[in-house]
Design a protein around this motif. Sequence first.
Motif, PDB file in Angstrom:
ATOM      1  N   LYS A  41      12.657  21.258   8.635  1.00  0.00           N
ATOM      2  CA  LYS A  41      12.733  20.153   9.600  1.00  0.00           C
ATOM      3  C   LYS A  41      11.443  19.334   9.593  1.00  0.00           C
ATOM      4  CE  LYS A  41      16.015  22.537  12.621  1.00  0.00           C
ATOM      5  NZ  LYS A  41      16.202  23.706  11.733  1.00  0.00           N
ATOM      6  N   LEU A  42      11.002  19.010   8.402  1.00  0.00           N
ATOM      7  CA  LEU A  42       9.781  18.248   8.188  1.00  0.00           C
ATOM      8  C   LEU A  42      10.094  16.766   8.029  1.00  0.00           C
ATOM      9  CD1 LEU A  42       7.634  20.289   5.615  1.00  0.00           C
ATOM     10  CD2 LEU A  42       6.839  19.409   7.801  1.00  0.00           C
ATOM     11  N   SER A  43       9.169  15.945   8.483  1.00  0.00           N
ATOM     12  CA  SER A  43       9.297  14.504   8.272  1.00  0.00           C
ATOM     13  C   SER A  43       7.966  13.961   7.773  1.00  0.00           C
ATOM     14  CB  SER A  43       9.670  13.785   9.569  1.00  0.00           C
ATOM     15  OG  SER A  43      10.923  14.228  10.046  1.00  0.00           O
ATOM     16  N   ARG A  44       8.040  13.002   6.873  1.00  0.00           N
ATOM     17  CA  ARG A  44       6.825  12.359   6.391  1.00  0.00           C
ATOM     18  C   ARG A  44       6.477  11.176   7.285  1.00  0.00           C
ATOM     19  NH1 ARG A  44       5.918   9.447   0.438  1.00  0.00           N
ATOM     20  NH2 ARG A  44       3.909   8.471   0.955  1.00  0.00           N
ATOM     21  N   THR A  45       5.198  11.059   7.605  1.00  0.00           N
ATOM     22  CA  THR A  45       4.728   9.899   8.357  1.00  0.00           C
ATOM     23  C   THR A  45       3.786   9.081   7.488  1.00  0.00           C
ATOM     24  OG1 THR A  45       3.490   9.136  10.299  1.00  0.00           O
ATOM     25  CG2 THR A  45       2.861  11.273   9.393  1.00  0.00           C
ATOM     26  N   GLU A  46       3.882   7.781   7.608  1.00  0.00           N
ATOM     27  CA  GLU A  46       2.979   6.884   6.905  1.00  0.00           C
ATOM     28  C   GLU A  46       2.038   6.178   7.877  1.00  0.00           C
ATOM     29  OE1 GLU A  46       4.948   4.372   4.121  1.00  0.00           O
ATOM     30  OE2 GLU A  46       5.942   6.034   3.100  1.00  0.00           O
ATOM     31  N   ASP A  47       1.962   6.720   9.092  1.00  0.00           N
ATOM     32  CA  ASP A  47       1.008   6.213  10.072  1.00  0.00           C
ATOM     33  C   ASP A  47      -0.406   6.486   9.559  1.00  0.00           C
ATOM     34  OD1 ASP A  47      -0.602   5.606  12.217  1.00  0.00           O
ATOM     35  OD2 ASP A  47       0.471   6.854  13.666  1.00  0.00           O
ATOM     36  N   GLU A  48      -1.186   5.435   9.349  1.00  0.00           N
ATOM     37  CA  GLU A  48      -2.520   5.597   8.782  1.00  0.00           C
ATOM     38  C   GLU A  48      -3.434   6.434   9.662  1.00  0.00           C
ATOM     39  OE1 GLU A  48      -4.205   1.870   7.766  1.00  0.00           O
ATOM     40  OE2 GLU A  48      -2.721   1.420   6.205  1.00  0.00           O
ATOM     41  N   ALA A  49      -3.166   6.457  10.962  1.00  0.00           N
ATOM     42  CA  ALA A  49      -4.005   7.225  11.881  1.00  0.00           C
ATOM     43  C   ALA A  49      -3.723   8.722  11.810  1.00  0.00           C
ATOM     44  CB  ALA A  49      -3.802   6.725  13.309  1.00  0.00           C
ATOM     45  N   PHE A  50      -2.626   9.111  11.178  1.00  0.00           N
ATOM     46  CA  PHE A  50      -2.259  10.528  11.109  1.00  0.00           C
ATOM     47  C   PHE A  50      -3.190  11.311  10.193  1.00  0.00           C
ATOM     48  CE2 PHE A  50       0.074  13.982   8.990  1.00  0.00           C
ATOM     49  CZ  PHE A  50       0.496  14.719  10.083  1.00  0.00           C
ATOM     50  N   PHE A  51      -3.561  10.720   9.062  1.00  0.00           N
ATOM     51  CA  PHE A  51      -4.348  11.432   8.044  1.00  0.00           C
ATOM     52  C   PHE A  51      -5.621  10.637   7.767  1.00  0.00           C
ATOM     53  CE2 PHE A  51      -3.853  13.689   3.622  1.00  0.00           C
ATOM     54  CZ  PHE A  51      -5.047  14.331   3.843  1.00  0.00           C
ATOM     55  N   LEU A  52      -6.525  10.667   8.739  1.00  0.00           N
ATOM     56  CA  LEU A  52      -7.767   9.917   8.607  1.00  0.00           C
ATOM     57  C   LEU A  52      -8.774  10.622   7.711  1.00  0.00           C
ATOM     58  CD1 LEU A  52      -8.292   8.754  12.311  1.00  0.00           C
ATOM     59  CD2 LEU A  52      -7.561   7.348  10.363  1.00  0.00           C
ATOM     60  N   GLU A  53      -8.572  11.935   7.491  1.00  0.00           N
ATOM     61  CA  GLU A  53      -9.577  12.726   6.778  1.00  0.00           C
ATOM     62  C   GLU A  53      -9.794  12.275   5.336  1.00  0.00           C
ATOM     63  OE1 GLU A  53      -8.097  15.154  10.182  1.00  0.00           O
ATOM     64  OE2 GLU A  53      -7.138  13.949   8.615  1.00  0.00           O
ATOM     65  N   TRP A  54      -8.833  11.601   4.739  1.00  0.00           N
ATOM     66  CA  TRP A  54      -9.019  11.175   3.347  1.00  0.00           C
ATOM     67  C   TRP A  54      -9.535   9.737   3.248  1.00  0.00           C
ATOM     68  CZ3 TRP A  54      -6.727   7.257   0.437  1.00  0.00           C
ATOM     69  CH2 TRP A  54      -5.619   6.621   0.991  1.00  0.00           C
ATOM     70  N   GLN A  55      -9.738   9.126   4.398  1.00  0.00           N
ATOM     71  CA  GLN A  55     -10.144   7.731   4.399  1.00  0.00           C
ATOM     72  C   GLN A  55     -11.609   7.592   4.816  1.00  0.00           C
ATOM     73  OE1 GLN A  55      -6.936   5.190   6.200  1.00  0.00           O
ATOM     74  NE2 GLN A  55      -5.937   7.156   6.520  1.00  0.00           N
ATOM     75  N   THR A  56     -12.141   6.408   4.684  1.00  0.00           N
ATOM     76  CA  THR A  56     -13.541   6.160   5.040  1.00  0.00           C
ATOM     77  C   THR A  56     -13.718   6.211   6.553  1.00  0.00           C
ATOM     78  OG1 THR A  56     -13.051   3.804   5.008  1.00  0.00           O
ATOM     79  CG2 THR A  56     -14.013   4.748   3.016  1.00  0.00           C
ATOM     80  N   PRO A  57     -14.952   6.479   7.049  1.00  0.00           N
ATOM     81  CA  PRO A  57     -16.151   6.747   6.244  1.00  0.00           C
ATOM     82  C   PRO A  57     -16.187   8.203   5.767  1.00  0.00           C
ATOM     83  CG  PRO A  57     -16.712   6.765   8.561  1.00  0.00           C
ATOM     84  CD  PRO A  57     -15.255   6.398   8.495  1.00  0.00           C
ATOM     85  N   LEU A  58     -16.444   8.396   4.498  1.00  0.00           N
ATOM     86  CA  LEU A  58     -16.530   9.723   3.911  1.00  0.00           C
ATOM     87  C   LEU A  58     -17.997  10.128   3.797  1.00  0.00           C
ATOM     88  CD1 LEU A  58     -13.886   9.306   1.066  1.00  0.00           C
ATOM     89  CD2 LEU A  58     -13.609  10.628   3.172  1.00  0.00           C
TER      90      LEU A  58
END
Length: 208
Positions: free
Chosen positions: A16-33
């Motif tokens: 019962k998984l769903s993919r989200t493309e909300d940019e705020a969901f996975f901030l860890e791969w985005q800047t600032p790194l």
Amino acid sequence: MTEAITTIAEVERKFKLSRTEDEAFFLEWQTPLPELSDAERLLLEEARRRYLYQRSQGQLLEGTVTLLLASPLLAIAGFYDPPFWVRAEASVQLTLDDGEEVLQGRIDVLVLLNQFWVVVLESKKTALSVWTALPQTLAYLMANSQPEQPSFGMVTNGDEILFVKLVQQEQRLYGLSRVFAPFASSQELRNALQILKQIGRAIGESVE
């Protein structure tokens, strides 16, 4: 798990998984790194040089990809040092919601902080796309014994690297990074290292 779950549709349906493309969901791969030190950059370049040398002779098997690229990445990111623990070929068992099906598998490399999962690493041979490992990786992330915390995965075939984040709270959601291509560019490998360091920090802060 590799036999029972072979497609994204299957893993989404079974768990019962769903993919989200909300940019705020996975901030860890985005800047600032986090910035990399000169020593980290040198170690990374050496690892990439070795990988490219071996890769120039042809396709590489899964174990070789782990040895040449994935393992050095984890080491340089600090996951082989305190306070982290590493488990290779970690066995996992997961009972589906209906209680009738039990899935078993072995995670290539599992990084832990105390009892919390930090990174699930799944390697594939260079002849396979990183996307072929995504269903299996999502299933492994669902086996996290601490579902109140987000789970992170890194999938690589050596030529490419993909990061995954999964959350099991009100909804079971997962998000994906873009695909990084260390085969094509040293900057891509540096970005992957920065993301690993960012994930380590995020988990560390959440369990303090």
